[in-house]
Motif scaffolding. Sequence first.
Motif, PDB file in Angstrom:
ATOM      1  N   UNK A 106      -2.421 -15.113  40.011  1.00 31.50           N
ATOM      2  CA  UNK A 106      -1.006 -15.361  40.278  1.00 31.50           C
ATOM      3  C   UNK A 106      -0.260 -14.030  40.215  1.00 31.50           C
ATOM      4  N   UNK A 107       0.658 -13.807  41.163  1.00 31.99           N
ATOM      5  CA  UNK A 107       1.353 -12.502  41.189  1.00 31.99           C
ATOM      6  C   UNK A 107       2.249 -12.270  39.972  1.00 31.99           C
ATOM      7  N   UNK A 108       2.643 -13.340  39.285  1.00 31.92           N
ATOM      8  CA  UNK A 108       3.520 -13.162  38.126  1.00 31.92           C
ATOM      9  C   UNK A 108       2.752 -13.325  36.802  1.00 31.92           C
ATOM     10  N   UNK A 109       1.448 -13.034  36.811  1.00 27.38           N
ATOM     11  CA  UNK A 109       0.664 -13.195  35.579  1.00 27.38           C
ATOM     12  C   UNK A 109       1.208 -12.366  34.421  1.00 27.38           C
ATOM     13  N   UNK A 110       1.792 -11.203  34.731  1.00 25.90           N
ATOM     14  CA  UNK A 110       2.335 -10.388  33.632  1.00 25.90           C
ATOM     15  C   UNK A 110       3.431 -11.161  32.896  1.00 25.90           C
ATOM     16  N   UNK A 111       4.244 -11.909  33.652  1.00 27.52           N
ATOM     17  CA  UNK A 111       5.309 -12.677  33.005  1.00 27.52           C
ATOM     18  C   UNK A 111       4.752 -13.929  32.334  1.00 27.52           C
ATOM     19  N   UNK A 112       3.801 -14.578  32.998  1.00 32.68           N
ATOM     20  CA  UNK A 112       3.238 -15.811  32.447  1.00 32.68           C
ATOM     21  C   UNK A 112       2.627 -15.559  31.065  1.00 32.68           C
ATOM     22  N   UNK A 113       1.946 -14.418  30.929  1.00 32.00           N
ATOM     23  CA  UNK A 113       1.291 -14.178  29.642  1.00 32.00           C
ATOM     24  C   UNK A 113       2.139 -13.330  28.695  1.00 32.00           C
ATOM     25  N   UNK A 114       3.131 -12.630  29.240  1.00 32.60           N
ATOM     26  CA  UNK A 114       4.127 -12.021  28.344  1.00 32.60           C
ATOM     27  C   UNK A 114       4.846 -13.140  27.591  1.00 32.60           C
ATOM     28  N   UNK A 115       5.152 -14.216  28.312  1.00 29.57           N
ATOM     29  CA  UNK A 115       5.837 -15.345  27.674  1.00 29.57           C
ATOM     30  C   UNK A 115       5.021 -15.881  26.495  1.00 29.57           C
ATOM     31  N   UNK A 116       3.709 -15.945  26.670  1.00 29.18           N
ATOM     32  CA  UNK A 116       2.863 -16.454  25.585  1.00 29.18           C
ATOM     33  C   UNK A 116       2.974 -15.556  24.341  1.00 29.18           C
ATOM     34  N   UNK A 117       2.881 -14.253  24.552  1.00 31.34           N
ATOM     35  CA  UNK A 117       2.976 -13.314  23.429  1.00 31.34           C
ATOM     36  C   UNK A 117       4.354 -13.320  22.796  1.00 31.34           C
ATOM     37  N   UNK A 118       5.369 -13.409  23.652  1.00 25.67           N
ATOM     38  CA  UNK A 118       6.757 -13.444  23.170  1.00 25.67           C
ATOM     39  C   UNK A 118       6.988 -14.699  22.328  1.00 25.67           C
ATOM     40  N   UNK A 119       6.484 -15.839  22.832  1.00 25.04           N
ATOM     41  CA  UNK A 119       6.657 -17.103  22.090  1.00 25.04           C
ATOM     42  C   UNK A 119       5.966 -17.009  20.729  1.00 25.04           C
ATOM     43  N   UNK A 120       4.801 -16.364  20.692  1.00 26.94           N
ATOM     44  CA  UNK A 120       4.079 -16.213  19.417  1.00 26.94           C
ATOM     45  C   UNK A 120       4.945 -15.469  18.403  1.00 26.94           C
TER      46      UNK A 120
END
Length: 482
Positions: A106-120
């Motif tokens: 997915x072209x927005x994978x950086x955001x998709x998984x930044x969100x995971x780290x941010x939520x943590x």
Amino acid sequence: MMRVLYVSTEVYPALKTGGLADVNAALPQALTGMGVDVRLLLPGFPAFMHAAEHHGPAVSLGPAFGLGEVSVSRALLNGVPVYLVEAPQFYGRAGTPYGDAEGRDWPDNHLRFALLGWAAARFADGSVGGWRPDIVHGHDWHAGLAPAYLAARGVAGPGSVFTVHNLAFQGQFPGSVFPALGLPPDFFGVRGVEFHGMVNFVKAGLHYADRITTVSPTYAREIQTAEHGFGLDGLLSSRAGELSGILNGVDRAKWNPSDDEYIAARFDAVNFAGKAVCKAKLRAELGLSPESPGPLFGIVSRITQQKGLDLLLGAMPELIAAGGQLALLGSGDAAIAERFRAAALRHPRQLAVRLGYDEALAHRIIAAADVIAVPSRFEPCGLTQMYGMTYGALPLVRRVGGLADTVRDADAGAIAAGTATGFVFEEASASALSRALERVFALWREPATWSRLLGTAMRQDFGWTPSARRYVELYRELRPRT
Ligand code: ADP
Ligand code: GLC
């Protein structure tokens, strides 16, 4: 009670692309059994949203990454508490967790998984449902930014652990995406998330986490070398004091030949007759001839450069000429898969290839095989060689990573001492693999010795308890003293 937020993307059986899912199902359960309050933080992928038993209202985290509203809901998955990050624009997509059905990221994978780290990191002050973890434990690049967001808070908080399951996957993106991550500007530097001008999620985890682990002691050493470090060996060796290798285990509730719903007949080291039934059934199912002068080799694997299956293609003429059989289940690289398919067309009674992902067939192959082949170029831990030993299939592996740590080569000394459990070769070449095959065939002609190896292999205990204990010790070292 120690509280651990365990951050990842795959959990068996809801969602699996590889061994990470098996580990994320078994390890949290083992930790829970040791009295750790472990809760998983997962992206709200459709597979998790459907499989989890939801309870409790969602807690809003507010707007983030251009999304209107992000919330976290509580649920149970495999009996373990989970928090699901609800962001349907990011996670509510068909395909794999990482890309579309055609395998494109997915072209927005950086955001998709930044969100995971941010939520943590949002859990750090106890504002998410009133639960404050002592430790945030992230797995692979998808969770790599969690330690960075924790560090960005600038105040003392939970300890962080980052576990590398596979250094080949780093989560690298153009440096231009950095501002969208919302990290302090000085985090984009050599002492930060930057790697040769790119944003690198694994590097973030390796740099900011308090402790780094990987999934075998040998891989922990290897990734500090240029050969296996994927450019991060310098950083890893500079953190050698905080880096350790903790071997994965086998989940005996799922991989146990005396209690496996997927296989034709149950067996164990003492009552071994069921193994022959499994073998006969699989041969019939796959169209292999019911007899062969050599052993039945099994492979269950992603088909990638890592797994070294091209080496096996190179050694295939020897395997066929010596009267061996091979059952392969795999998915991945189309060119390598096609070469296996072409070979199977030429030798349909000796070679069967099934492409795709099939959990039940994976169990049937491992239960039927005499030898489980894992000729990897690198292997952080590897699970199928351990599954093989548990199911009475001797592993044929390269001496690398977790394969080196779990298989004892059948050299003369180890055979005499009764410690041999498989066949180990050194060089990543078809000729080295061919020479190892010769040793397999030679030992196959000595059934008494072969049986002795099987007994040794099957009696080993690959249970999760000792490794889970090591993680608990690591958490204890880091737990903030309050
Ligand atoms: P990796 O995580 O590098 O793929 P592991 O050996 O750690 O390697 O774990 C692989 C896991 O995936 C095992 O549970 C194995 O049985 C499973 N697996 C791999 N390929 C397939 C497939 N095509 N079908 C079903 N299971 C598979
Ligand atoms: C990775 C590695 C594999 C390991 C698994 C679980 O996918 O390739 O060696 O067993 O993670 O840790």
